[in-house]
Write an enzyme that holds these catalytic residues in place. Structure first.
Site, PDB file in Angstrom:
ATOM      1  N   SER A 157       0.821  -1.198   0.000  1.00 49.95           N
ATOM      2  CA  SER A 157       0.000   0.000   0.000  1.00 49.95           C
ATOM      3  C   SER A 157       0.861   1.257   0.000  1.00 49.95           C
ATOM      4  O   SER A 157       1.608   1.503  -0.931  1.00 49.95           O
ATOM      5  CB  SER A 157      -0.954  -0.031   1.190  1.00 49.95           C
ATOM      6  OG  SER A 157      -1.911   0.996   1.103  1.00 49.95           O
ATOM      7  N   ASP A 300      -3.038   6.642  -3.372  1.00 49.72           N
ATOM      8  CA  ASP A 300      -1.819   6.063  -2.813  1.00 49.72           C
ATOM      9  C   ASP A 300      -1.301   5.010  -3.805  1.00 49.72           C
ATOM     10  O   ASP A 300      -1.938   4.753  -4.834  1.00 49.72           O
ATOM     11  CB  ASP A 300      -2.061   5.512  -1.408  1.00 49.72           C
ATOM     12  CG  ASP A 300      -2.856   4.220  -1.381  1.00 49.72           C
ATOM     13  OD1 ASP A 300      -3.593   3.950  -2.351  1.00 49.72           O
ATOM     14  OD2 ASP A 300      -2.756   3.476  -0.384  1.00 49.72           O
ATOM     15  N   ASP A 302      -1.153   1.784  -4.245  1.00 47.38           N
ATOM     16  CA  ASP A 302      -1.965   0.668  -4.755  1.00 47.38           C
ATOM     17  C   ASP A 302      -3.397   1.096  -5.041  1.00 47.38           C
ATOM     18  O   ASP A 302      -4.252   0.265  -5.346  1.00 47.38           O
ATOM     19  CB  ASP A 302      -1.917  -0.535  -3.807  1.00 47.38           C
ATOM     20  CG  ASP A 302      -2.661  -0.316  -2.506  1.00 47.38           C
ATOM     21  OD1 ASP A 302      -2.723   0.852  -2.049  1.00 47.38           O
ATOM     22  OD2 ASP A 302      -3.169  -1.295  -1.928  1.00 47.38           O
ATOM     23  N   ASP A 304      -5.933   2.141  -3.358  1.00 47.16           N
ATOM     24  CA  ASP A 304      -7.119   1.869  -2.554  1.00 47.16           C
ATOM     25  C   ASP A 304      -7.492   3.066  -1.686  1.00 47.16           C
ATOM     26  O   ASP A 304      -8.596   3.128  -1.154  1.00 47.16           O
ATOM     27  CB  ASP A 304      -6.981   0.587  -1.725  1.00 47.16           C
ATOM     28  CG  ASP A 304      -5.877   0.644  -0.678  1.00 47.16           C
ATOM     29  OD1 ASP A 304      -5.083   1.609  -0.672  1.00 47.16           O
ATOM     30  OD2 ASP A 304      -5.803  -0.296   0.138  1.00 47.16           O
TER      31      ASP A 304
END
Length: 542
Positions: A157, A300, A302, A304
């Site tokens: 992440s 961000d 990734d 999500d």
């Protein structure tokens, strides 16, 4: 620790090297061991740290530095972890089911995804792999889309560049919750050495993007699409999918921060690849100003999480997670066709969404932190958010936070308001006038020794402050359900907890002030109290 190497530790390193199936990792750990045996300063400590694992498998899966040894993310650790997951799935009666594997573009992600897919294929599962590095929400969507028994996303992440991770979704499409994490941890411990675990190629490559984009494109309820958007993917995997999703929804005037649009595992333009971190969105806000945008969007790495930026009287700024959460929550409630909708947030987020829900006649729930709990908040869930920029505007097809869909919903709201001659800040003012000024902030202590977090939590439990910001407060301890402390008084609330994904101790601050006269006066009063609370909490956690 001295520079000498304990013989038992040395022997455990030799065993790990022997059992590691990855030549590069064997070579890496062998080199560190040689330095330690040569008494190079710091090498023995590094060996001890690398062998201090294994990485604990929690409800957030695994996260750690990419490096050889049991206390790192590497092919051997991923191989044993996936063997544990396979055994757990079989024990749940899901042997042979579909498992979807995805990845981001961090260091090691491709090798780790390949290892996970091959272990599962050898264990008899019908494995589907995504064709390239893609956003985590696309993987979460895929679990439901393909009727999978599980989904695995290789991602860390918004963690620092050195890290990677392993996120597990169950058949509900949500992240796992207890007791699954403990069951999987025990299954991993029972797994054989990585070299002995069978691997088999042959997973099916699938591409769910068209289905995902079709679903996201149908989210907007407004009719106007006149909006100029500046956006950044922060060197992550979201740029291509974000642009496609916005286009599918009718928003085509999109300007990306070119220096941050291509995936780059080193994240060269930011200190921390997290939209919440100071400086991370500087290039975005500069672009927004340059192109005269109406809305700024930061994902961000990734994709999500989503942060929205707006132009105010003092120039461009990013909205706080709680501001975005209440804006999109109110927007979803005003457009949903669900006759009995539920909205949810967490115990560390602003309580303002609850006031908005009450006004709209909707149900409201607060859960423990983490989307694994939010998506399980109850039937009829139409919206959920957490203050750390996690937003779910589409729980019917992604049972997790989804920065791509949140960006589309944010664009829909901003375009609707623009057509009315209004802005997101105008709506925030309206909500504050009706429900009181709700100011939130966070005090975050980054630690190198995780034991520091436990000592500080124990200290606050033993000696809680009697007042904060001049307001008497009482302590509520959420143990054993969660390692969380809540200090609350009239218009003041502070929640303290260790982060579940980063080496931080976090305190979440909220001050509420009713608006009895001018909104600016109420904001000024609330800000003074918040400043005092922040100063006291900072001293408390020092």
């Amino acid at each position: 620790m001295s520079d000498s190497l304990d013989s038992r530790l040395r022997d455990s390193v030799y065993r790990w090297i022997t059992d590691d199936p990855d030549p590069a990792s064997r070579e890496e750990l062998t080199a560190v061991l040689a330095r330690a045996m040569g008494k190079e300063p710091g090498a023995a400590e590094e060996i001890a740290d690398r062998m201090a694992g294994p990485l604990e498998f929690g409800t957030a899966g695994l996260r750690g530095p990419v490096r050889a040894g049991p206390n790192g993310m590497n092919v051997a650790v991923v191989t044993r972890t996936t063997a544990g997951v396979a055994a757990w799935l079989a024990a749940q009666g899901q042997a042979g089911g579909v498992v979807v594997v995805g990845r981001d573009a961090r260091h090691g992600s491709e090798a780790f995804a390949t290892a996970a897919a091959e272990v599962l294929t050898a264990a008899g599962f019908a494995v589907k792999v995504l064709p390239q590095p893609l956003p985590t929400p696309v993987l979460a969507f895929s679990v439901l889309h393909y009727g999978a028994v599980a989904g695995i996303q290789i991602t860390a992440s918004h963690n620092p560049p050195a890290d990677n991770g392993y996120k597990l979704y169950d058949a509900t499409g949500g992240q796992i919750v207890p007791p699954s994490d403990g069951e999987i941890e025990r299954a991993i411990q029972s797994a054989p050495a990585a070299r002995s675990i069978p691997r088999k190629p042959g997973a099916e490559v699938v591409d769910p993007r068209e289905a995902y984009l079709s679903a996201v494109g149908a989210l907007p309820r407004g009719t106007t699409r006149e909006l100029r958007i500046a956006a950044t993917a922060l060197h992550g995997v979201g740029a291509e999918t974000l642009r496609a999703a916005l286009s599918r929804a009718g928003f085509t005037d999109v300007h990306l921060v070119s220096a941050q649009s291509e995936p780059d595992a080193d994240f060269p333009t930011v200190s921390f690849p997290n939209p919440e971190e100071p400086g991370a969105t500087d290039l975005l806000l500069a672009l927004a100003s340059e192109v005269d945008a109406d809305l700024a969007v930061a994902l961000d790495p990734d994709a999500d999480r989503c942060a929205l930026g707006v132009r105010g009287p003092d120039g461009w700024r990013m909205l706080r997670g709680d501001e975005t959460g209440v804006l999109l929550g109110a927007h979803v409630l005003s457009t949903t066709d669900n006759p009995d909708p539920l909205v949810a947030t967490t115990i560390v987020s602003s309580s303002l969404l609850g006031e908005v829900a009450k006004e709209r006649g909707a149900r409201y729930a607060e859960t423990l932190t983490g989307f694994k709990w939010l998506v399980r908040a109850g039937d009829g869930l139409v919206f959920a958010y957490e203050e750390a920029l996690g937003l779910c505007v589409n729980p019917s097809f992604v049972r997790d936070k989804d920065g791509i869909s949140a960006a589309v919903a944010g664009a829909d709201l901003a375009a609707t308001l623009k057509a009315e001659g209004r802005t997101l800040l105008d709506v925030l003012d309206d909500i504050a006038t009706r429900h009181g000024v709700h100011l939130t902030d966070q005090v975050s202590l980054r630690v190198t020794d995780l034991a520091v977090r436990g000592r500080l939590m124990a200290s606050v439990r033993a000696n809680p402050p009697a007042s904060l910001g001049g307001v008497p407060v009482t302590l509520e301890d959420l143990l054993p359900d969660a390692d969380v402390l809540r200090l609350s008084g009239d218009g003041v609330r502070v929640v303290v907890r260790p982060s579940g994904t980063e080496p931080k101790l976090k305190a979440y601050l909220q001050v509420v002030a009713p608006v009895t006269g001018e909104l600016a006066d109420a904001r000024r009063s609330a800000t003074e109290v918040l400043d005092a609370v922040r100063e006291e909490i900072t001293a408390l956690l020092r």
